[in-house]
Design a protein around this motif. Structure first.
Motif, PDB file in Angstrom:
ATOM      1  N   MET A   1       1.672  12.760   1.837  1.00  0.00           N
ATOM      2  CA  MET A   1       1.849  11.968   0.637  1.00  0.00           C
ATOM      3  C   MET A   1       1.434  10.533   0.966  1.00  0.00           C
ATOM      4  O   MET A   1       1.918   9.947   1.929  1.00  0.00           O
ATOM      5  N   TYR A   2       0.574  10.006   0.149  1.00  0.00           N
ATOM      6  CA  TYR A   2       0.137   8.620   0.319  1.00  0.00           C
ATOM      7  C   TYR A   2       1.247   7.687  -0.160  1.00  0.00           C
ATOM      8  O   TYR A   2       1.744   7.824  -1.282  1.00  0.00           O
ATOM      9  N   VAL A   3       1.662   6.728   0.701  1.00  0.00           N
ATOM     10  CA  VAL A   3       2.738   5.794   0.370  1.00  0.00           C
ATOM     11  C   VAL A   3       2.286   4.330   0.437  1.00  0.00           C
ATOM     12  O   VAL A   3       3.099   3.423   0.392  1.00  0.00           O
ATOM     13  N   GLY A   4       0.993   4.113   0.536  1.00  0.00           N
ATOM     14  CA  GLY A   4       0.457   2.751   0.670  1.00  0.00           C
ATOM     15  C   GLY A   4       0.294   2.042  -0.659  1.00  0.00           C
ATOM     16  O   GLY A   4       0.803   2.472  -1.696  1.00  0.00           O
ATOM     17  N   ARG A   5      -0.442   0.929  -0.626  1.00  0.00           N
ATOM     18  CA  ARG A   5      -0.672   0.100  -1.821  1.00  0.00           C
ATOM     19  C   ARG A   5      -1.149   0.947  -2.987  1.00  0.00           C
ATOM     20  O   ARG A   5      -1.989   1.828  -2.836  1.00  0.00           O
TER      21      ARG A   5
ATOM     22  N   ALA B   1       4.931   2.079  -2.241  1.00  0.00           N
ATOM     23  CA  ALA B   1       4.326   0.956  -1.511  1.00  0.00           C
ATOM     24  C   ALA B   1       5.356  -0.130  -1.196  1.00  0.00           C
ATOM     25  O   ALA B   1       6.323  -0.323  -1.931  1.00  0.00           O
ATOM     26  N   ASN B   2       5.103  -0.822  -0.117  1.00  0.00           N
ATOM     27  CA  ASN B   2       5.928  -1.968   0.260  1.00  0.00           C
ATOM     28  C   ASN B   2       5.473  -3.157  -0.591  1.00  0.00           C
ATOM     29  O   ASN B   2       4.316  -3.564  -0.519  1.00  0.00           O
ATOM     30  N   PRO B   3       6.382  -3.738  -1.384  1.00  0.00           N
ATOM     31  CA  PRO B   3       5.979  -4.893  -2.193  1.00  0.00           C
ATOM     32  C   PRO B   3       5.764  -6.162  -1.365  1.00  0.00           C
ATOM     33  O   PRO B   3       5.206  -7.132  -1.851  1.00  0.00           O
ATOM     34  N   PHE B   4       6.193  -6.128  -0.107  1.00  0.00           N
ATOM     35  CA  PHE B   4       6.028  -7.267   0.791  1.00  0.00           C
ATOM     36  C   PHE B   4       4.899  -6.960   1.765  1.00  0.00           C
ATOM     37  O   PHE B   4       4.795  -5.856   2.271  1.00  0.00           O
ATOM     38  N   LYS B   5       4.044  -7.934   2.019  1.00  0.00           N
ATOM     39  CA  LYS B   5       2.945  -7.661   2.945  1.00  0.00           C
ATOM     40  C   LYS B   5       2.746  -8.818   3.907  1.00  0.00           C
ATOM     41  O   LYS B   5       3.081  -9.975   3.607  1.00  0.00           O
ATOM     42  N   ALA B   6       2.200  -8.470   5.050  1.00  0.00           N
ATOM     43  CA  ALA B   6       1.876  -9.486   6.053  1.00  0.00           C
ATOM     44  C   ALA B   6       0.942 -10.508   5.430  1.00  0.00           C
ATOM     45  O   ALA B   6       0.033 -10.160   4.690  1.00  0.00           O
ATOM     46  N   GLY B   7       1.232 -11.768   5.688  1.00  0.00           N
ATOM     47  CA  GLY B   7       0.419 -12.846   5.137  1.00  0.00           C
ATOM     48  C   GLY B   7       1.036 -13.489   3.909  1.00  0.00           C
ATOM     49  O   GLY B   7       0.705 -14.625   3.567  1.00  0.00           O
TER      50      GLY B   7
END
Length: 97
Positions: free
Chosen positions: A1-5, A10-16
């Motif tokens: 199962m794809y869980v990315g953007r 998806a994680n609403p928080f991202k590096a950067g």
């Protein structure tokens, strides 16, 4: 199962992204994953965590994060596995499933 953007997991928080800490610059991948995990432990996030755990139980999770950096999919996988362990606990009536 794809869980990315772009997925519902998806994680609403991202590096950067700007760090929630006033004394820091942009978030690292580790901070973004930690913030995601902390959000799922919160009062509203727990409802999502339970739904995510049920929906992702027994599935392989896929994200676009590089393998050598922290990824929120690890948090989701841990939730799904913990949910599975809770469902298969023994009781006086025998093993529940």
């Amino acid at each position: 199962m794809y869980v990315g953007r772009g997925s519902r997991y998806a994680n609403p928080f991202k590096a950067g992204d700007p760090s929630p800490s006033l004394c820091r610059g942009p978030m690292t991948a580790e901070e973004a994953v930690d913030l995601f995990a902390a959000t799922l432990r919160g009062p509203v996030g727990r409802c999502y965590a339970e739904r995510f755990a049920r929906a992702l139980q027994g599935l392989d999770l896929v994200c676009t994060c590089p393998l050598d950096v922290p990824c929120h999919a690890d948090v989701l996988l841990r939730l799904a596995n913990e949910s599975e362990q809770r469902r298969t606990t023994c009781s006086l009536e025998g093993t529940s499933r």
